[in-house]
Design an enzyme around this catalytic site. Structure first.
Site, PDB file in Angstrom:
ATOM      1  N   ASP A 346       0.959  -1.390   0.105  1.00 27.66           N
ATOM      2  CA  ASP A 346      -0.016   0.088  -0.018  1.00 27.66           C
ATOM      3  C   ASP A 346       0.816   1.248   0.089  1.00 27.66           C
ATOM      4  O   ASP A 346       2.013   1.192   0.227  1.00 27.66           O
ATOM      5  CB  ASP A 346      -0.988   0.136   1.276  1.00 27.66           C
ATOM      6  N   GLU A 347       0.380   2.316  -0.436  1.00 27.67           N
ATOM      7  CA  GLU A 347       0.858   3.633  -0.268  1.00 27.67           C
ATOM      8  C   GLU A 347       2.224   3.808  -0.850  1.00 27.67           C
ATOM      9  O   GLU A 347       2.905   4.261  -0.272  1.00 27.67           O
ATOM     10  CB  GLU A 347       0.751   4.279   1.153  1.00 27.67           C
ATOM     11  N   VAL A 348       2.239   3.380  -2.238  1.00 27.00           N
ATOM     12  CA  VAL A 348       3.833   3.575  -2.706  1.00 27.00           C
ATOM     13  C   VAL A 348       3.619   4.627  -3.624  1.00 27.00           C
ATOM     14  O   VAL A 348       2.782   4.670  -4.685  1.00 27.00           O
ATOM     15  CB  VAL A 348       4.096   2.284  -3.428  1.00 27.00           C
TER      16      VAL A 348
ATOM     17  N   SER B  17      -3.403   8.307   6.629  1.00 25.59           N
ATOM     18  CA  SER B  17      -4.587   7.739   5.724  1.00 25.59           C
ATOM     19  C   SER B  17      -4.749   6.391   6.146  1.00 25.59           C
ATOM     20  O   SER B  17      -5.815   5.954   6.480  1.00 25.59           O
ATOM     21  CB  SER B  17      -4.151   7.895   4.329  1.00 25.59           C
TER      22      SER B  17
END
EC number: 3.2.1.52
Lengths: 581, 551
Positions: A346-348, B17
């Site tokens: 996630d979140e790359v 987030s």
């Protein structure tokens, strides 16, 4: 079906209240807003069974003579469960009188746990039959299930049907028929051991609490930027450099202890080792794995809000994959029964990658153009490694919604939503899309229980706990656009308690009893959806959890019993339910 | 006090987030805790790098030969010896002595022999000028000075209360040291509180809070130099106070008989608080918020609909003399049970609908010439109550409505402001010459996601337009943790460390107000609580303490 259920529950309630005052109560927030909803029977199970029919009269239990036994011999799952449930049947420190004044016909003699497969399963599987039936009739009870996991669910429900009357007898409805099965097979809870360390005794209590709510997957987020608490035998430098301190680690023995604790309760433990982002702690042990981020031609320069000086794994380096292969093999061997490993992803954000000249060259050499290409390259490699060692993969949705083609069979975790990321589509969009494309998915987006807020939910004439109302009312298929086949690919959901603001001081009371609301949403029939009634049952369940040593926080004004936290008969911190040496 | 119900469905602060750190702050040590720095920050503190080793077998608290002394001081010595050297076993020691007996003795990591070359701090000499008072009061002097510059340190104060504050500071500046075991730096401190009333409100009506939990909370208060427990003991939902005069009220009005405070419990709490220099100001809120009182005694207004009583009850019934006869007896008991000069009389959120519906009340209004102005009836009620309590010799604290309603109160009345906009209210109340407390901005029950201590830290009770005289009338403030969603499962972890903010705002100098500067000290103090056995929760994102809470 549910009408029958409500009908019987309320009859039982009237009866029980008539003779034995309920020992706990919730009450209004303000006198001019009395609570609405039907008060609960003192033994209402949570989550509510699919079908429940109970008689009006009670039968009693004599702790000295009552036995629970199973048709399996020498099966650790059932044997240990029966042993484990003794203090749940008979809460220590509370007085329970033997029903010596009753005739035998009003005493429950035994409960047989009958496992139809006659097999002592080792580890629960997503596709296992989790259903069970309970019958209680003529002084005998029976829990039947296809396998031990269904039987554990049945035993839990049975234990919830017992209650201590005001005159200290242990009672249960004399005649009970329950047929029960979960709405979703995957009911997970994510705990984050990286942002704060969660000591083993706390994790065990969390797992206990999960079993009291029929959660069946412990998603253990074991690494992140902040710390790496998982001791690797092959790569001890991971914790030596990556843990907060030598005291903030899970040894191999601790990890086995947790896996076993969960397994015995029918709970899978899925480890998550997040990459290629969220790897700062990994990078402390293996600095060479991280990408040097550039500002123009200068390496190791942060451009804050875009990228740090060094971050995310450098996907062009072969030694990364060599490490991952060996490490994931160790993970697979450690979590030896569990087919899945959660690989994060996630979140790359590719800004750092694209700033780096070596990676720019790599892109050119391989006819690639952008971050998605790099992520495709990385995920292909990692998912390939997982496959090669016999593991199945779970990932967060990010690579998939960035356009990486993930092989079908990869389970996708949906976490993004407009409420978390203002520019994101709502979770229903992702859920519809992923399931329609053929992926099995797990939904966590609406269940971020680390987010807290104060609130009262006000209707014209009553006031409820806002958070409870909110979680309880989540409709997993709201705005769902997929077909029936897609619908089935939503295998379940995960309650997430990310760890920024929780540790051993507050994780139990912050999660419970809030996570119980989600538990009922995931287990019970879709039409069990009246929050005004449910709040009363949930209160009964909260008090039950207190009797089992879980410091579950209240959702409304009121009280439980003389066993509340800090009282002389408190079960919170009792050695039987806490795991302190 | 409740704010009007508002639909608080605010989205939490979105900074993490995926439960994750914002980009660009990947450094895990965003906050590096300080070492050996006290909270709240002393008025003046000077330290040098010179270290003294402090060892459990070579350190003594001493009373200076010319000092006053008393049991308060000697028992504080016992406590602080344990806090300093054996913090992990301290809490059981004071809350559960039976359990504590079974605890293993902790051996110091460094033996005295290892410290041959080190400079030892061997004693703390305490000198108190005035004879010990039995109980602290709003007027107590809490100043002290602390000097550590040789093997004999010196703690000087005017009163025992100042000495207790000084001992707390002393325990906080001693820190664990790899080479010395425990160490303290050469230090000079001169300290006194900015405000005299530094309170915590605990609500034991919405949920019962066990005596043990209340004591843990008192201990936590002492460790941040808070000095008033505002004991909101009864309300609509339950009446856990076991009255000697009217035992029937808690028999009917408590949740059940496991959820009551006996006279012994109350005496134990008051003593536990006294040992720590904490006042217990009890609140018996009326005429509203009294549903539970009326279950046993006919003092509430019968509400009418359609010309008939409808089984519902409103506030106290001021039209009947019996109401005031009852209050005279109850408050005379309360005045003798709680030694503090002040009693909190509530007076908030009175709903007039029921009064309006009742023909006897209507007739009384007519007789008194109140017309249809029910605020005059409220004023009449409160005037009677303050006169009743005044006659016992006590002073009183009231919520702001009493003053908003023009009730005549004694000159020493303390008015507690809880409504927004608080600057205007503070200006108004102080202009009338009353001493004032602020709680509006410190409602800790209003939880939100993230580091909300900063918001509490930024609020200042002098943030209003007024003369110096008016500012002086602000005697302090209170952090309020109302009990709707709080019981003993989460009271401590919700109160702490968030109440640190109020503690420092009310103790330290006005210019100690930058949360970024305070944060490392805040972190040390949080871990200090955890080490001492108090489950203060993490407030500043990812972090760890040397000792983690695991029960």
């Amino acid at each position: 079906m549910s009408h029958t259920l409500h009908f019987f529950i309320s009859i039982v309630l009237c009866f029980v209240i008539g003779i034995h005052r309920v020992q706990s109560e919730i009450t209004y927030i303000e006198a001019r807003y009395p609570l609405r909803g039907t008060p609960s029977a003192p033994n209402a199970p949570w989550p509510q069974p699919q079908y429940l029919n109970a008689s009006l009269d009670l039968t009693y239990i004599d702790p000295d003579f009552f036995i629970v036994y199973s048709n399996l011999r020498n099966c650790d799952i059932t044997d240990k469960a029966i042993e484990r449930y003794q203090p749940l049947f008979y809460p220590p420190k509370l007085t329970i009188r033997s029903p010596d004044t009753f005739d035998d016909s009003r005493v429950l003699i035994s409960v047989l746990i009958e496992i139809r497969s006659k097999k002592c399963d080792v580890y629960p599987d997503l596709h296992d039959d989790q259903s069970y039936n309970i019958t209680i009739e003529n002084a005998y009870g029976k829990i039947t299930a296809e396998n031990v996991w269904g039987a554990l669910n049945g035993l839990e429900t049975f234990s919830q049907l017992l209650f201590i009357t005001e005159d200290d007898y242990l009672a249960i409805n004399a005649s009970v028929t329950i047929r029960d099965w979960p709405r979703f097979p995957y009911r997970g809870l994510l705990l984050d051991s990286s942002r704060h360390f969660l000591p083993v005794p706390i994790l065990k209590q969390q797992i206990d609490a999960m079993s009291y709510n029929k959660y069946n997957v412990f998603h253990w987020h074991l690494s992140d930027d902040q710390s790496w608490p998982f001791v690797s035998k092959k790569f001890p430098q991971l914790t030596e450099k990556g843990a907060f301190s030598p005291d903030h680690v899970y040894t191999p023995e601790d990890v086995q202890d947790i896996i076993e604790h969960a397994r015995l309760r029918g709970i899978r433990t899925i480890p998550e080792f997040d990459s290629p982002g969220h790897v700062a702690a990994l990078g402390r042990a293996f600095p060479e794995f991280l990408t040097d981020c550039y500002n123009g031609s200068t390496p190791n320069q942060a451009i804050y809000s875009k990228h740090a000086a060094r971050e995310i794994i450098d996907v062009t380096k072969d030694e990364v994959y060599k490490f991952m292969k060996e490490f994931l093999q160790e993970v697979k061997d450690t979590f030896k029964y569990e087919p899945y490993i959660h690989l994060g992803m996630d979140e790359v954000t590719p800004a750092c990658w694209l700033s780096n000249p070596n990676i720019q060259k790599f892109l050119k050499d391989n006819n690639m153009t952008n971050g998605t290409d790099l992520m495709t390259h990385y995920s292909n490699k990692i998912l390939g490694i997982a496959k090669s060692i016999g593991a199945k993969s779970m990932v967060w949705q990010d690579p998939w919604d960035d356009g990486v083609k993930l092989p079908l069979g990869t389970v996708i975790g949906i976490w993004k939503d407009t409420s978390l990321l203002p520019d994101s589509p709502p979770w229903s969009y992702f859920l519809s899309k992923a399931t329609s494309e053929g992926y099995d998915t797990v939904l966590s987006a609406p269940f971020y229980l680390n987010m807290i807020k104060y609130g009262k939910y006000e209707t014209n004439d009553s006031v409820m706990n806002l958070e409870f109302f909110h979680w309880y009312n989540i409709d997993l298929f709201a705005n769902f656009t997929g077909d029936d086949a897609a619908r089935k690919r939503l295998i379940g959901a995960e309650t997430t308690l990310w760890g920024e603001f929780v540790d051993g001081t507050n994780s139990l009371s912050r999660l419970w009893v809030r996570a119980s609301g989600v538990a009922e949403r995931l287990w019970s029939s879709i039409d069990v959806n009246n929050p005004e009634d449910a709040q009363f049952r949930l209160d009964v369940h909260r008090c039950r959890m207190l009797r089992r040593g879980i410091p579950a926080a209240p959702i409304l004004n009121g009280y439980c019993g003389p066993y509340e936290a800090g009282m002389k008969q408190s079960m919170v911190n009792d050695p039987i339910f806490s795991y302190i040496d | 006090m409740r704010l009007p119900i508002i639909l608080l469905f605010l989205l939490a602060v979105i900074s993490y987030s995926h439960g994750k750190q914002p980009r660009g702050s990947l450094n895990i040590f965003d906050v590096k805790p300080t070492v050996g720095q006290p909270w709240p920050k002393p008025q003046t503190i000077k330290t040098t790098s010179q270290q003294y080793a402090v060892h459990p077998s070579a350190f003594h608290f001493m009373v200076n030969s010319t000092s006053q002394s008393c049991d308060l001081l000697t028992s504080a010595f016992d406590r602080y010896y344990r806090i300093i050297f054996f913090p992990q076993t301290y809490l059981n020691h004071i809350l559960d002595p039976e359990l504590a007996k079974h605890e293993k003795q902790i051996e110091p990591k460094i033996s005295l022999a290892d410290l041959q070359d080190a400079t030892l701090l061997k004693r703390l000499n305490v000198h108190i000028q005035q004879p010990c008072e039995q109980y602290p009061s709003l007027e107590s002097d809490e100043s002290y000075s602390l000097t550590i510059d040789s093997d004999s340190a010196m703690l000087e104060s005017i009163t025992i209360w100042g000495a207790l504050r000084g001992l707390e500071t002393f325990s906080q500046i001693i820190y664990a040291d790899d080479n010395l075991g425990f160490a303290v730096n050469n230090t000079m401190i001169n300290d006194f509180p900015r405000f005299k009333h530094r309170g915590i409100l605990v609500d034991t009506s919405r949920h019962f809070i066990s005596v043990k939990t209340l004591k843990m909370n008192l201990e936590a208060m002492a460790e941040s130099k808070l000095n008033v427990l505002h004991f909101h003991i009864v309300d609509d939902q339950s009446f856990p106070y076991e009255s000697r005069t009217f035992p029937e009220i808690s028999l009917a009005g408590a949740y059940n008989q496991a959820h009551v405070y006996s006279q012994d419990d109350i005496a134990g709490l008051i003593e536990f608080a006294r040992q720590r220099g904490i006042r217990v100001v009890v609140e018996f809120d009326s005429p509203g918020h009294t549903q539970s009182w009326g279950l046993a005694i006919d003092i509430l207004t019968h509400c009418y609909s359609g010309g008939k009583p409808n089984d519902e009850f409103g506030p106290m019934d001021p039209s009947r003399n019996t109401t005031f006869d009852f209050l005279k007896k109850l408050f005379s008991e309360v005045a003798s049970v709680f030694p503090d000069h002040y009693m909190h009389l509530g007076g908030d959120e009175v709903d007039f609908d029921c009064w309006r519906s009742n023909p006897d009340v209507q007739a009384f209004m007519l007789k008194m010439g109140f017309g249809t102005d029910y605020s005059l009836l409220e004023q009449y009620y409160m005037q009677n109550v303050v006169d009743i309590v005044g006659a016992t010799g006590k002073g009183y604290t009231v919520w702001q409505e009493i003053i908003d309603n023009n009730v005549t109160v004694k000159a020493d009345t303390v008015v507690e402001v809880w409504k927004d906009p608080y600057p205007q209210e503070l200006e108004r109340v102080t202009k009338l010459g009353y001493r004032t407390l602020l709680s509006t901005c410190w409602y800790l029950d209003y939880i939100s996601y993230g580091s909300d201590w900063v918001k509490y830290y930024m609020c200042d009770p002098h943030n209003f337009n007024g003369t110096d005289e008016q500012k002086k009338l602000v005697v302090g403030g209170e952090a309020c943790l109302w009990g709707e969603f709080v019981d003993a499962t989460n009271l401590i972890s919700r109160m702490w460390p968030r109440a640190f903010s109020i503690a420092e705002r009310l103790w330290s100098a006005a210019d100690v107000k930058d949360p970024a500067v305070a944060k490392p000290r805040f972190e040390e103090h949080r871990c200090r609580y955890v080490r001492r056995g108090i489950p203060a929760s993490p407030e500043n994102g990812p972090s760890y303490c040397d000792y983690e809470y695991n029960r």
